[in-house]
Design an enzyme around this catalytic site. Structure first.
Site, mmCIF file in Angstrom:
data_model
loop_
_atom_site.group_PDB
_atom_site.id
_atom_site.type_symbol
_atom_site.label_atom_id
_atom_site.label_comp_id
_atom_site.label_asym_id
_atom_site.label_seq_id
_atom_site.Cartn_x
_atom_site.Cartn_y
_atom_site.Cartn_z
ATOM 1 N N HIS A 85 0.880 -1.162 0.000
ATOM 2 C CA HIS A 85 0.000 0.000 0.000
ATOM 3 C C HIS A 85 0.921 1.215 0.000
ATOM 4 C CE1 HIS A 85 -3.251 -2.747 1.823
ATOM 5 N NE2 HIS A 85 -3.472 -2.574 0.536
ATOM 6 N N GLU A 88 1.538 3.389 3.003
ATOM 7 C CA GLU A 88 1.992 2.763 4.260
ATOM 8 C C GLU A 88 3.489 2.569 4.106
ATOM 9 O OE1 GLU A 88 -0.580 -0.661 4.786
ATOM 10 O OE2 GLU A 88 -2.352 0.604 4.544
ATOM 11 N N HIS A 192 2.994 -3.555 6.516
ATOM 12 C CA HIS A 192 1.943 -2.544 6.329
ATOM 13 C C HIS A 192 1.946 -1.545 7.483
ATOM 14 C CE1 HIS A 192 -0.536 -4.435 3.012
ATOM 15 N NE2 HIS A 192 0.361 -5.357 3.269
ATOM 16 N N GLU A 283 1.604 -5.072 10.731
ATOM 17 C CA GLU A 283 1.130 -3.687 10.775
ATOM 18 C C GLU A 283 2.039 -2.998 11.781
ATOM 19 O OE1 GLU A 283 -1.259 -2.569 8.908
ATOM 20 O OE2 GLU A 283 -2.235 -4.415 8.219
HETATM 21 ZN ZN LIG Z 1 -1.879 -2.065 4.208
#
Ligand SMILES: [Zn+2]
Ligand SMILES: *[C@@H]1O[C@H](CO)[C@@H](O)[C@H](O)[C@H]1NC(C)=O
Ligand SMILES: *[C@@H]1O[C@H](CO)[C@@H](O)[C@H](O)[C@H]1NC(C)=O
Ligand SMILES: *[C@@H]1O[C@H](CO)[C@@H](O)[C@H](O)[C@H]1NC(C)=O
Ligand SMILES: *[C@@H]1O[C@H](CO)[C@@H](O)[C@H](O)[C@H]1NC(C)=O
Ligand SMILES: *[C@@H]1O[C@H](CO)[C@@H](O)[C@H](O)[C@H]1NC(C)=O
Length: 452
Positions: A85, A88, A192, A283
């Site tokens: 992404h 990110e 991410h 994350e």
């Molecule tokens: Zn992501």
């Protein structure tokens, strides 16, 4: 003047002795940095591009290891993927810092030296460079999340649970799929931002027997939990489970992907089901695009976790499947009793298999058409200190049979996910199931507009 400022600009990437600067580097700067690294450390690094983005940017992968240019039997392949992404960005920064750390520590630091001598490490700092260039420095919004065609790359992979095979694959996804087919990856993580948690497969379900309570559970759940915990416990705060103001309370800082929120076409399920590579999704920051002044602390918080996670590639068992003449057998399936993977794990062209397992006793079944089925029980010790999984080779016997003249001997076949029992959309594309899944997905997205 222009040339002078260009030199200043490129020269400022690495301030000598201090390593790579803690700031955001654009795609041109990242490319220059990776080229410099691969030139300066050509003995143990190799730079190649796995393809191009929609806007034509190279998807650079730096490989590190004692034999960076090719696979060697017995040396497992590991990968880290960042910035899928585009907005990110912490993973992208951390992976460049990791490259800096590994190259500076090889043959100096014993852990890094043993890791690089026993593992081939692939690092893709940015899977979505076009998205990065389009992103705005914002904590929450999604500007730059998608690729140039406006597609979420983490929804664009084939999905084992919903028939999305007709979907158009984006260039970045095609490149990664081909990369996964080319290498025998064993372990991986996808970096991410927008939360702080380690999430593991599955991300999707169609209500088959994988669905247990609110989680979609893989046959290797114990290993996935161990992998996710390895990261979260080595991270300075992830294990606390509630790092972000709006976050759920994640016990140990880990979660089953589906239990958090279902998604289809994700990269981690694809790696696991089709790539026989265990991948988790990390994350790494509440803020997707944090101020540069936060980057050094983020590196310090993640560095021990990034290193410890790579070492997990040495869990379990590895070896070769050979015939009675000692010839490696390709595409033999090596299955662990009690772990009915949607696609059985199969040997590569060297007859090699890798199976991440926690210490214990396991019954392994080796099958290949035209050969007798072999069942053996193997003890798996704790192998991480050795930087090697336990090596166990299997010898299988050809069935001497009167094959019909003109018919070629049967070979092992391409993996196609088998049914997860009740309603496998992969085998029986079920429009109703797909529609329900889509509706639930839309509902969840509209309830919680924040995307990770
Ligand atoms: Zn992501
Ligand atoms: C590569 O080596 C040159 C010459 O020693 C040095 O100036 C430069 O900073 C190095 N770059 C990296 C990325 O290591
Ligand atoms: C790692 O490999 C290098 C290069 O082959 C060798 O010089 C070094 O002794 C090895 N170190 C360890 C700890 O295996
Ligand atoms: C995969 O391997 C083929 C054949 O070696 C090569 O031409 C191709 O560039 C590779 N692709 C990727 C993404 O690694
Ligand atoms: C193994 O499977 C791959 C992919 O399905 C196929 O291309 C290859 O020919 C197979 N090899 C053998 C020896 O059957
Ligand atoms: C299939 O679903 C039915 C009801 O939906 C359930 O009773 C049955 O146990 C399921 N079978 C399997 C093998 O999961």
């Amino acid at each position: 003047m222009w040339i002078f400022s260009l030199c200043l600009f490129l020269g400022s990437l690495v301030s000598s002795g201090l390593g790579l600067e803690f700031r955001y580097h654009n795609s041109v700067q990242v490319q220059q940095y990776l080229k410099d690294i691969s030139a300066n450390y050509s003995d143990f690094t190799h730079l190649h591009s796995i393809g191009r983005s929609v806007e034509g940017r190279e998807l650079w992968v730096l490989i590190l290891g004692q034999h960076p240019r090719e696979h060697r039997p017995g040396i497992p392949e590991f990968k880290y993927v960042g910035n899928m992404h585009g907005n990110e960005v912490v993973g992208r920064v951390l992976l460049l810092q990791l490259i800096d750390h590994l190259t500076q520590s090889y043959l100096r630091d014993p852990f890094v030296t043993r890791l690089l001598n026993s593992t081939r490490i692939h690092i893709l700092p940015s899977m979505n460079p076009d998205g990065f260039e389009a992103a705005t420095r914002d904590c929450l919004y999604s500007q730059g999340r998608f690729n140039k065609n406006g597609v979420d790359l983490n929804r664009n992979f084939p999905d084992a649970f919903s028939g999305n095979s007709g979907q158009v694959r984006e260039k970045e996804v095609v490149a990664v799929m081909e990369w996964i087919q080319n290498e025998t990856f064993v372990l991986s993580a996808n970096l991410h931002g927008g939360a702080v948690v380690a999430s593991y497969a599955y991300d999707n379900s169609n209500g088959g027997r994988e669905l247990q309570g609110s989680a979609s559970v893989t046959p290797d759940d114990d290993v996935f939990i161990h992998l996710a915990k390895t990261y979260s416990l080595k991270h300075t705060s992830m294990h606390k489970g509630n790092s972000c103001p709006d976050s759920k309370d994640f016990s140990y800082g880990i979660t089953n992907g589906y239990k958090w929120y279902p998604l289809k076409g994700g990269m981690q399920d694809y790696n696991y089901v089709w790539g026989q590579c265990l991948e988790i999704t990390l994350e790494l920051s509440c803020c997707k695009f944090p101020p540069e002044s936060d980057l050094q602390d983020l590196w310090e918080a993640n560095k021990p976790a990034l290193l410890a996670y790579m070492q997990q590639v040495h869990l379990g068992l590895k070896g070769q499947v050979l015939d009675t003449n000692g010839v490696p057998v390709e595409n033999a399936s090596v299955e662990v009793q009690g772990r009915r993977n949607l696609c059985p794990f199969r040997t590569n062209h060297n007859g090699e298999y890798y199976r991440l397992l926690l210490p214990g006793k396991y019954t392994i079944t080796v099958t290949c058409p035209g050969h007798k089925t072999l069942i053996e029980t193997v003890s798996v010790p704790y192998g991480l200190d050795e930087f090697s999984a336990k090596t166990h080779n299997f010898q299988i016997q050809k069935i001497v049979s009167s094959t019909v003249p003109g018919m070629t001997a049967p070979t092992c076949v391409t993996p196609r996910p088998r049914s997860s029992e009740n309603h496998s959309a992969a085998l029986l594309p079920n429009t109703i199931t797909a529609l329900i899944a889509l509706t639930i997905h839309r509902l969840l997205v509209s309830l919680d507009r924040k995307l990770f």
